[in-house]
Design a protein around this motif. Structure first.
Motif, PDB file in Angstrom:
ATOM      1  N   TRP A 155       0.825  -1.203   0.000  1.00 18.04           N
ATOM      2  CA  TRP A 155       0.000   0.000   0.000  1.00 18.04           C
ATOM      3  C   TRP A 155       0.865   1.261   0.000  1.00 18.04           C
ATOM      4  O   TRP A 155       0.596   2.219  -0.739  1.00 18.04           O
ATOM      5  CB  TRP A 155      -0.934  -0.001   1.204  1.00 18.04           C
ATOM      6  N   LYS A 156       1.924   1.273   0.796  1.00 13.88           N
ATOM      7  CA  LYS A 156       2.814   2.433   0.872  1.00 13.88           C
ATOM      8  C   LYS A 156       3.517   2.674  -0.467  1.00 13.88           C
ATOM      9  O   LYS A 156       3.822   3.825  -0.814  1.00 13.88           O
ATOM     10  CB  LYS A 156       3.843   2.233   1.974  1.00 13.88           C
ATOM     11  N   LYS A 157       3.765   1.602  -1.200  1.00 11.78           N
ATOM     12  CA  LYS A 157       4.431   1.739  -2.496  1.00 11.78           C
ATOM     13  C   LYS A 157       3.454   2.160  -3.601  1.00 11.78           C
ATOM     14  O   LYS A 157       3.801   2.940  -4.491  1.00 11.78           O
ATOM     15  CB  LYS A 157       5.098   0.419  -2.888  1.00 11.78           C
ATOM     16  N   ILE A 158       2.226   1.630  -3.534  1.00 14.25           N
ATOM     17  CA  ILE A 158       1.260   1.849  -4.616  1.00 14.25           C
ATOM     18  C   ILE A 158       0.487   3.154  -4.452  1.00 14.25           C
ATOM     19  O   ILE A 158       0.198   3.832  -5.444  1.00 14.25           O
ATOM     20  CB  ILE A 158       0.278   0.655  -4.701  1.00 14.25           C
ATOM     21  N   GLU A 159       0.152   3.529  -3.221  1.00 10.50           N
ATOM     22  CA  GLU A 159      -0.716   4.693  -3.002  1.00 10.50           C
ATOM     23  C   GLU A 159      -0.211   5.970  -3.681  1.00 10.50           C
ATOM     24  O   GLU A 159      -0.993   6.663  -4.349  1.00 10.50           O
ATOM     25  CB  GLU A 159      -0.911   4.942  -1.505  1.00 10.50           C
ATOM     26  N   PRO A 160       1.081   6.337  -3.547  1.00 11.54           N
ATOM     27  CA  PRO A 160       1.534   7.574  -4.210  1.00 11.54           C
ATOM     28  C   PRO A 160       1.375   7.507  -5.735  1.00 11.54           C
ATOM     29  O   PRO A 160       1.010   8.503  -6.360  1.00 11.54           O
ATOM     30  CB  PRO A 160       3.014   7.679  -3.803  1.00 11.54           C
ATOM     31  N   VAL A 161       1.677   6.350  -6.294  1.00  9.58           N
ATOM     32  CA  VAL A 161       1.543   6.182  -7.743  1.00  9.58           C
ATOM     33  C   VAL A 161       0.078   6.294  -8.147  1.00  9.58           C
ATOM     34  O   VAL A 161      -0.283   6.964  -9.125  1.00  9.58           O
ATOM     35  CB  VAL A 161       2.115   4.812  -8.192  1.00  9.58           C
ATOM     36  N   PHE A 162      -0.790   5.641  -7.380  1.00  9.46           N
ATOM     37  CA  PHE A 162      -2.221   5.662  -7.663  1.00  9.46           C
ATOM     38  C   PHE A 162      -2.760   7.093  -7.612  1.00  9.46           C
ATOM     39  O   PHE A 162      -3.524   7.512  -8.492  1.00  9.46           O
ATOM     40  CB  PHE A 162      -2.964   4.779  -6.661  1.00  9.46           C
ATOM     41  N   ASN A 163      -2.358   7.860  -6.607  1.00  9.88           N
ATOM     42  CA  ASN A 163      -2.829   9.246  -6.475  1.00  9.88           C
ATOM     43  C   ASN A 163      -2.356  10.112  -7.639  1.00  9.88           C
ATOM     44  O   ASN A 163      -3.113  10.952  -8.145  1.00  9.88           O
ATOM     45  CB  ASN A 163      -2.364   9.837  -5.151  1.00  9.88           C
ATOM     46  N   ASP A 164      -1.114   9.899  -8.069  1.00 10.85           N
ATOM     47  CA  ASP A 164      -0.599  10.659  -9.215  1.00 10.85           C
ATOM     48  C   ASP A 164      -1.404  10.350 -10.478  1.00 10.85           C
ATOM     49  O   ASP A 164      -1.756  11.255 -11.244  1.00 10.85           O
ATOM     50  CB  ASP A 164       0.876  10.327  -9.453  1.00 10.85           C
ATOM     51  N   VAL A 165      -1.679   9.067 -10.691  1.00  9.73           N
ATOM     52  CA  VAL A 165      -2.432   8.663 -11.887  1.00  9.73           C
ATOM     53  C   VAL A 165      -3.868   9.174 -11.810  1.00  9.73           C
ATOM     54  O   VAL A 165      -4.428   9.628 -12.810  1.00  9.73           O
ATOM     55  CB  VAL A 165      -2.408   7.129 -12.049  1.00  9.73           C
ATOM     56  N   LEU A 166      -4.466   9.103 -10.620  1.00  5.35           N
ATOM     57  CA  LEU A 166      -5.834   9.600 -10.457  1.00  5.35           C
ATOM     58  C   LEU A 166      -5.908  11.094 -10.759  1.00  5.35           C
ATOM     59  O   LEU A 166      -6.837  11.557 -11.444  1.00  5.35           O
ATOM     60  CB  LEU A 166      -6.322   9.307  -9.034  1.00  5.35           C
ATOM     61  N   ASN A 167      -4.934  11.853 -10.282  1.00  8.21           N
ATOM     62  CA  ASN A 167      -4.911  13.296 -10.556  1.00  8.21           C
ATOM     63  C   ASN A 167      -4.731  13.571 -12.048  1.00  8.21           C
ATOM     64  O   ASN A 167      -5.353  14.484 -12.609  1.00  8.21           O
ATOM     65  CB  ASN A 167      -3.798  13.970  -9.760  1.00  8.21           C
ATOM     66  N   GLU A 168      -3.871  12.787 -12.694  1.00  6.31           N
ATOM     67  CA  GLU A 168      -3.673  12.931 -14.139  1.00  6.31           C
ATOM     68  C   GLU A 168      -4.962  12.603 -14.892  1.00  6.31           C
ATOM     69  O   GLU A 168      -5.352  13.303 -15.839  1.00  6.31           O
ATOM     70  CB  GLU A 168      -2.542  11.998 -14.593  1.00  6.31           C
ATOM     71  N   PHE A 169      -5.615  11.544 -14.467  1.00  8.01           N
ATOM     72  CA  PHE A 169      -6.881  11.109 -15.066  1.00  8.01           C
ATOM     73  C   PHE A 169      -7.964  12.190 -14.913  1.00  8.01           C
ATOM     74  O   PHE A 169      -8.664  12.531 -15.868  1.00  8.01           O
ATOM     75  CB  PHE A 169      -7.307   9.797 -14.400  1.00  8.01           C
ATOM     76  N   LEU A 170      -8.094  12.744 -13.716  1.00 11.04           N
ATOM     77  CA  LEU A 170      -9.103  13.774 -13.460  1.00 11.04           C
ATOM     78  C   LEU A 170      -8.803  15.049 -14.254  1.00 11.04           C
ATOM     79  O   LEU A 170      -9.719  15.708 -14.763  1.00 11.04           O
ATOM     80  CB  LEU A 170      -9.162  14.087 -11.964  1.00 11.04           C
ATOM     81  N   ALA A 171      -7.530  15.386 -14.361  1.00 10.70           N
ATOM     82  CA  ALA A 171      -7.142  16.571 -15.140  1.00 10.70           C
ATOM     83  C   ALA A 171      -7.477  16.378 -16.611  1.00 10.70           C
ATOM     84  O   ALA A 171      -7.907  17.327 -17.295  1.00 10.70           O
ATOM     85  CB  ALA A 171      -5.649  16.852 -14.960  1.00 10.70           C
ATOM     86  N   ASP A 172      -7.294  15.165 -17.105  1.00 11.27           N
ATOM     87  CA  ASP A 172      -7.610  14.859 -18.499  1.00 11.27           C
ATOM     88  C   ASP A 172      -9.110  15.003 -18.746  1.00 11.27           C
ATOM     89  O   ASP A 172      -9.543  15.565 -19.759  1.00 11.27           O
ATOM     90  CB  ASP A 172      -7.151  13.439 -18.829  1.00 11.27           C
ATOM     91  N   ARG A 173      -9.911  14.509 -17.813  1.00 12.76           N
ATOM     92  CA  ARG A 173     -11.370  14.637 -17.938  1.00 12.76           C
ATOM     93  C   ARG A 173     -11.817  16.100 -17.862  1.00 12.76           C
ATOM     94  O   ARG A 173     -12.725  16.511 -18.578  1.00 12.76           O
ATOM     95  CB  ARG A 173     -12.052  13.811 -16.835  1.00 12.76           C
ATOM     96  N   LYS A 174     -11.159  16.869 -17.008  1.00 13.55           N
ATOM     97  CA  LYS A 174     -11.510  18.286 -16.871  1.00 13.55           C
ATOM     98  C   LYS A 174     -11.146  19.059 -18.140  1.00 13.55           C
ATOM     99  O   LYS A 174     -11.930  19.893 -18.612  1.00 13.55           O
ATOM    100  CB  LYS A 174     -10.796  18.893 -15.667  1.00 13.55           C
ATOM    101  N   ARG A 175      -9.961  18.777 -18.677  1.00 10.26           N
ATOM    102  CA  ARG A 175      -9.534  19.465 -19.907  1.00 10.26           C
ATOM    103  C   ARG A 175     -10.509  19.180 -21.044  1.00 10.26           C
ATOM    104  O   ARG A 175     -10.963  20.095 -21.749  1.00 10.26           O
ATOM    105  CB  ARG A 175      -8.130  18.995 -20.292  1.00 10.26           C
ATOM    106  N   GLU A 176     -10.872  17.916 -21.209  1.00 14.07           N
ATOM    107  CA  GLU A 176     -11.815  17.555 -22.260  1.00 14.07           C
ATOM    108  C   GLU A 176     -13.193  18.151 -21.983  1.00 14.07           C
ATOM    109  O   GLU A 176     -13.909  18.557 -22.901  1.00 14.07           O
ATOM    110  CB  GLU A 176     -11.903  16.032 -22.377  1.00 14.07           C
ATOM    111  N   GLY A 177     -13.552  18.213 -20.698  1.00 13.27           N
ATOM    112  CA  GLY A 177     -14.837  18.788 -20.321  1.00 13.27           C
ATOM    113  C   GLY A 177     -14.939  20.265 -20.683  1.00 13.27           C
ATOM    114  O   GLY A 177     -15.994  20.740 -21.126  1.00 13.27           O
TER     115      GLY A 177
END
Length: 288
Positions: free
Chosen positions: A127-149
């Motif tokens: 969890w300690k190894k994956i969580e930071p990566v997951f949060n970075d990807v989630l933020n990138e994903f949300l930013a992509d949706r916002k830009r397209e929106g």
């Protein structure tokens, strides 16, 4: 305003573990969330799901999480008693068949239960190894949706401006409709009666046609629906479902205007309005 399509990916080496996370989404009426990851990470699924549902309202979202250790986590244990039992049983069969009892070790150790392999996983460590990566990807994903929106919003507002122009044309056409009805009726009366035309009769017939073909109520409701659409676009962060409903109501008014129409100019504007509204309706299916 967010689009329902988006993408994010990242892969890193955390200590001796290669971690990769991918999030992608497409359109869906509701939130359809699928998380794919190794079974040993299943205890963490609820944590990932919580982070996702806190940030995503609608869309078919596919999440892939991978964690691969470069150092083996395998633990191998031997069962000598099982090995002896296998050897004795194989030797008994060999004697019964009149064959040599020279039994190779490879034959013994490949039997089930002689060697046992297990893996030890520290879920919290992963969890300690994956969580930071997951949060970075989630933020990138949300930013992509916002830009397209935001791009979708610009297009929707442009189509809405076109609809406003159509609605304004319908409103401006109301006096012209009455004028043309009166002219047509006057021409017919003059043709039939010459100089003996009754002005009151003309007004009565004109009023009768205006009652039958008036589009005033439809215009008022159409303006109301368009104002509601604009409000959703500007104020609601997740307007997709509401927009689809309002478009249905606006479409009903435009169809009624078209069915009552008696003039070419209005018919052409009805076609323009339906085209703009259909574009908005289709785009609303891409909006969260």
């Amino acid at each position: 305003m967010n689009s329902m399509t988006g993408y994010g990916y990242k892969e890193i080496m955390a200590d001796s573990t290669q971690v990769s996370v991918e999030i992608r989404s497409v359109n869906s009426r509701f939130l359809d969330l699928n998380i794919n990851m190794p079974s040993f990470l299943n205890p963490l699924e609820s944590r990932f799901r919580k982070l996702l549902t806190e940030n995503i309202i609608r869309g078919k979202v596919d999440v892939s999480i991978r964690a691969k250790d470069t150092n083996s986590t395998a633990k191998i244990t031997a069962d000598p008693q099982a090995a002896v039992l296998y050897r004795n049983a194989i030797a008994e069969i060999a004697r019964a068949l009149g064959q040599s009892e020279d039994i190779p070790l490879s034959l013994i150790i490949e039997q089930e239960g002689v060697l046992n392999i297990t893996h030890e996983y520290d879920v919290e460590c992963y969890w300690k190894k994956i969580e930071p990566v997951f949060n970075d990807v989630l933020n990138e994903f949300l930013a992509d949706r916002k830009r397209e929106g935001e791009n979708l919003k610009k297009d929707l507002l442009a189509k809405l401006d076109k609809l406003d122009e159509c609605a304004a044309f319908f409103k401006q056409w109301q006096p012209e409709m009455e004028k043309r009805f009166k002219e047509n009726i006057t021409a017919k009366f003059n043709e039939l009666l010459g100089d003996h035309v009754d002005e009151n009769k003309i007004l009565e017939e004109t009023a009768s046609l205006m009652i039958k073909y008036t589009i005033n109520e439809e215009i008022i409701r159409l303006h109301s629906h368009l104002a509601a659409l604009r409000k959703e676009l500007n104020e609601n962060p997740v307007p997709g479902k509401r927009m689809d409903f309002i478009c249905q109501e606006a479409n009903r008014e435009i169809n009624t205007i078209g069915s009552k129409n008696q003039f070419t100019e209005v018919g052409a504007m009805v076609v323009n309005a339906k085209d703009a509204l259909e574009n908005i309706r289709e785009q609303s299916k891409n909006v969260e």
